[in-house]
Write an enzyme that holds these catalytic residues in place. Structure first.
Site, PDB file in Angstrom:
ATOM      1  N   CYS A 382       0.831  -1.197   0.000  1.00 44.35           N
ATOM      2  CA  CYS A 382       0.000   0.000   0.000  1.00 44.35           C
ATOM      3  C   CYS A 382       0.874   1.258   0.000  1.00 44.35           C
ATOM      4  O   CYS A 382       1.468   1.579  -1.030  1.00 44.35           O
ATOM      5  CB  CYS A 382      -0.991  -0.043   1.151  1.00 44.35           C
ATOM      6  SG  CYS A 382      -2.466   0.931   0.783  1.00 44.35           S
ATOM      7  N   HIS A 508      -3.649  -5.124   0.321  1.00 45.78           N
ATOM      8  CA  HIS A 508      -3.076  -5.657   1.566  1.00 45.78           C
ATOM      9  C   HIS A 508      -3.138  -7.188   1.580  1.00 45.78           C
ATOM     10  O   HIS A 508      -4.090  -7.762   2.122  1.00 45.78           O
ATOM     11  CB  HIS A 508      -3.852  -5.114   2.769  1.00 45.78           C
ATOM     12  CG  HIS A 508      -3.660  -3.653   2.984  1.00 45.78           C
ATOM     13  ND1 HIS A 508      -2.751  -3.144   3.885  1.00 45.78           N
ATOM     14  CD2 HIS A 508      -4.241  -2.584   2.395  1.00 45.78           C
ATOM     15  CE1 HIS A 508      -2.788  -1.825   3.852  1.00 45.78           C
ATOM     16  NE2 HIS A 508      -3.689  -1.462   2.951  1.00 45.78           N
ATOM     17  N   GLU A 510      -1.613  -9.181   3.369  1.00 47.95           N
ATOM     18  CA  GLU A 510      -1.497  -9.720   4.733  1.00 47.95           C
ATOM     19  C   GLU A 510      -2.863 -10.027   5.343  1.00 47.95           C
ATOM     20  O   GLU A 510      -2.974 -10.827   6.265  1.00 47.95           O
ATOM     21  CB  GLU A 510      -0.714  -8.740   5.628  1.00 47.95           C
ATOM     22  CG  GLU A 510      -1.433  -7.451   6.044  1.00 47.95           C
ATOM     23  CD  GLU A 510      -1.351  -6.327   5.025  1.00 47.95           C
ATOM     24  OE1 GLU A 510      -1.085  -6.604   3.836  1.00 47.95           O
ATOM     25  OE2 GLU A 510      -1.573  -5.156   5.408  1.00 47.95           O
TER      26      GLU A 510
HETATM   27  N1  GLN Z   1      -2.043   6.603   2.736  1.00 45.41           N
HETATM   28  C1  GLN Z   1      -2.105   5.831   1.534  1.00 45.41           C
HETATM   29  C2  GLN Z   1      -3.467   5.944   0.859  1.00 45.41           C
HETATM   30  O1  GLN Z   1      -4.428   6.311   1.500  1.00 45.41           O
HETATM   31  C3  GLN Z   1      -1.758   4.386   1.791  1.00 45.41           C
HETATM   32  C4  GLN Z   1      -2.756   3.692   2.669  1.00 45.41           C
HETATM   33  C5  GLN Z   1      -2.252   2.421   3.267  1.00 45.41           C
HETATM   34  O2  GLN Z   1      -1.042   2.151   3.309  1.00 45.41           O
HETATM   35  N2  GLN Z   1      -3.142   1.608   3.781  1.00 45.41           N
HETATM   36  O3  GLN Z   1      -3.578   5.678  -0.306  1.00 45.41           O
END
Ligand code: GLN
Length: 537
Positions: A382, A508, A510
């Site tokens: 992310c 994600h 995970e």
């Molecule tokens: N802050 C980034 C976004 O909102 C990444 C979010 C995250 O790592 N979950 O796109």
């Protein structure tokens, strides 16, 4: 209709109610009983999505895009079945529903009160998952500790359910602590007696007492607890400290927790749980052939719960690879161009963690550059993927001010941009791009080798995305965008083919790693780190 088990906690918080609930559910599942687990949290936030990870650890996202408590992650990792919004309810959500009904005039002039209106809403939600015939047993974990003012309506609702449903359909398991006083060389039962008394004063009587303890409970102590707390002698269960949470189902089996439940519920089940896969995993977990070191670059590293699912995914992937994964926490705020060589020395792979906001951002970019240039296996999740894109923009494409508009709204090269649909959003809670979305993978890519598929689905939680205005420039400069969302073209995966293992994902992975199905990205990342470490496959 399903049978209901309520798990309450006494004496202190952090005793591991979630793990006990998940372990019990695992044992029931392994005997052919379908079980699900839900968590009722006493705080006023509608969900934990707006909480800083320092407050409450990781926010776990379900397939249907609910932002939930991290215990749901344990439920999924143990049971290998997805949870949903219905599995996590907060006081805030209950009140929001009741107040919305009141505003809609649904209470017909009545005074709206905690009892019965709030408790009715709690009851409706506590019983909901057991109503469609999908589950034989619904386990409800009540957040907090008995005696807390804020969890009283939950406990009162458990009392009502215990009173309303047939006796063989409801069970209360109370988890407590039996402290060991070193000076006296004695285990002490008094705090447990008090917490059970407090529970009883609210009208709820436990059927089983599970005792967390550092020292074994002998029969005398068990009998004493049973007598003073008014439960059957066989229903006092020892929950000794385990070397890993994944051993707890076996400890609970040894203590016959599953048998007690089946007997009380009068449920037909396999004579013994089938834990073949679970045990195979545990054997590998406990007998690693070597150790590899992975750097976890994040800004919440002081609190291990902030990266819970990532750490558990490493455990699953390590067992699969028969190595112990030693995670070295590195604070991105402390990482600079000057000290990066020193700080990342000796690591066999780098994971740049998800996150929000400016703090520690430059350290993450420095880490990506180090991994890219030194051919160290790299895995960005992310925000970690977004940092990989920024680093490549700055150092390979020569866009020196490349940034994400999240950190620098005025960047001349906003290579990470806010998603179009996010620009119209004004409310912060539950409005990110959340939950499962499909991703199409390019054949022949690293991602394709990892997943062995061209269509996958993974979970998301973000507001920003790769800016496709820069797509051609990146592709021409050698970055491969190997995964995209089929409907919107949103870049989901980036990778570098001239590197042993360099991959960043907008989603994600995970969140979907379980004991029985470890996340492929983690498994392959650890395999690449093994090669880096010179460990034979
Ligand atoms: N802050 C980034 C976004 O909102 C990444 C979010 C995250 O790592 N979950 O796109």
């Amino acid at each position: 209709m399903a049978k209901y088990i309520f798990v309450t906690g006494g004496v202190t918080s952090s005793l591991g109610k979630g793990i006990i609930a998940a372990s019990l559910a695992k044992l029931l599942q392994a005997r052919g009983i379908s079980a699900t687990i839900q968590k009722f949290d006493p705080y006023i936030n509608v969900d934990p999505g707006t909480l800083n990870p320092y407050e409450h650890g990781e926010c776990y996202v379900t397939e249907d895009g609910a932002e939930t408590d991290l215990d749901l992650g344990h439920y999924e990792r143990f049971l290998n079945t997805p949870t949903s919004q219905a599995n996590n309810v907060t006081t805030g959500r209950i009140y929001q529903t009741v107040i919305n009904k009141e505003r809609a005039g649904e209470f017909l002039g009545k005074t709206v009160q905690v009892v019965p209106h709030i408790t009715d809403e709690i009851k409706h939600r506590m019983l909901l998952l057991g109503k469609d015939g999908k589950y034989d047993v619904v386990i409800t974990e009540i957040g907090g500790t008995v005696g807390d003012i804020e969890s009283l309506p939950f406990v009162e609702t458990v009392r009502q359910i215990q009173w309303e449903l047939p006796e063989e359909d409801v069970m209360v398991v109370h988890l407590t602590l039996i402290p060991y006083l070193k000076a006296a060389k004695e285990l002490k039962t008094k705090p447990t007696q008090h917490s059970v008394r407090m529970l009883s004063e609210t009208g709820v009587h436990p059927d089983v007492i599970v005792c967390r303890t550092e020292e074994p409970l002998n029969d005398d102590i068990k009998r004493k607890i049973a007598l003073f707390c008014n439960v059957k002698p066989g229903n006092v269960i020892e929950a000794a400290d385990a070397s890993t949470i994944y051993e707890v189902p076996l400890l609970m089996q040894k203590e016959k927790l599953d048998e007690i439940v089946l007997k009380k519920f009068n449920l037909q089940a396999s004579p013994a749980p089938d834990l073949t896969k679970w045990n195979a995993f545990l054997t590998k977990l406990k007998n690693p052939k070597s150790t590899i070191q992975i750097g976890l670059i994040g800004k919440y590293i002081e609190l291990q719960d902030a990266y819970k699912s990532i750490l558990e995914s490493f455990i699953h992937a390590g067992a699969m690879n028969e190595v112990k994964v030693k995670v070295v926490n590195i604070h991105s705020e402390n990482l600079t161009k000057e000290n990066v060589n020193e700080q990342l020395k000796g690591l066999h792979g780098l994971l740049v963690a998800p996150g929000f906001g400016n703090r520690g951002i430059e350290g993450k970019i420095v880490a990506v550059q180090y991994a890219r240039e030194n051919k160290l296996p790299f895995f960005g999740i992310c925000l970690g993927m977004q940092m990989a894109v920024i680093e490549y923009g700055r150092n390979v494409l020569g866009l020196q001010k490349a940034h994400s508009v999240e950190m620098d709204p005025n960047s001349p090269d906003p290579v990470i941009n806010m998603m179009e649909e996010q620009k119209r959003i004004t409310m912060m809670g539950g409005t990110m791009r959340l939950g499962a979305y499909p991703c199409t993978i390019t054949e022949g890519s690293l991602a394709h080798r990892i997943y062995g598929a061209t269509e996958i689905s993974e979970r998301h939680r973000h507001r920003y995305e790769f800016n496709n205005a820069y797509l051609k420039a990146y592709q021409n400069a050698g970055m491969v965008t190997s995964g995209v969302n089929p409907a919107s073209g949103l870049v989901e995966i980036v990778e570098l083919p001239d590197h042993p293992f360099f991959i960043g994902v907008q989603y994600h992975p995970e969140l979907k790693s379980t004991v029985e199905a470890p996340a492929p990205l983690f498994v392959h990342f650890i395999a690449a780190a093994k090669i880096q470490a010179g460990v034979n496959a």
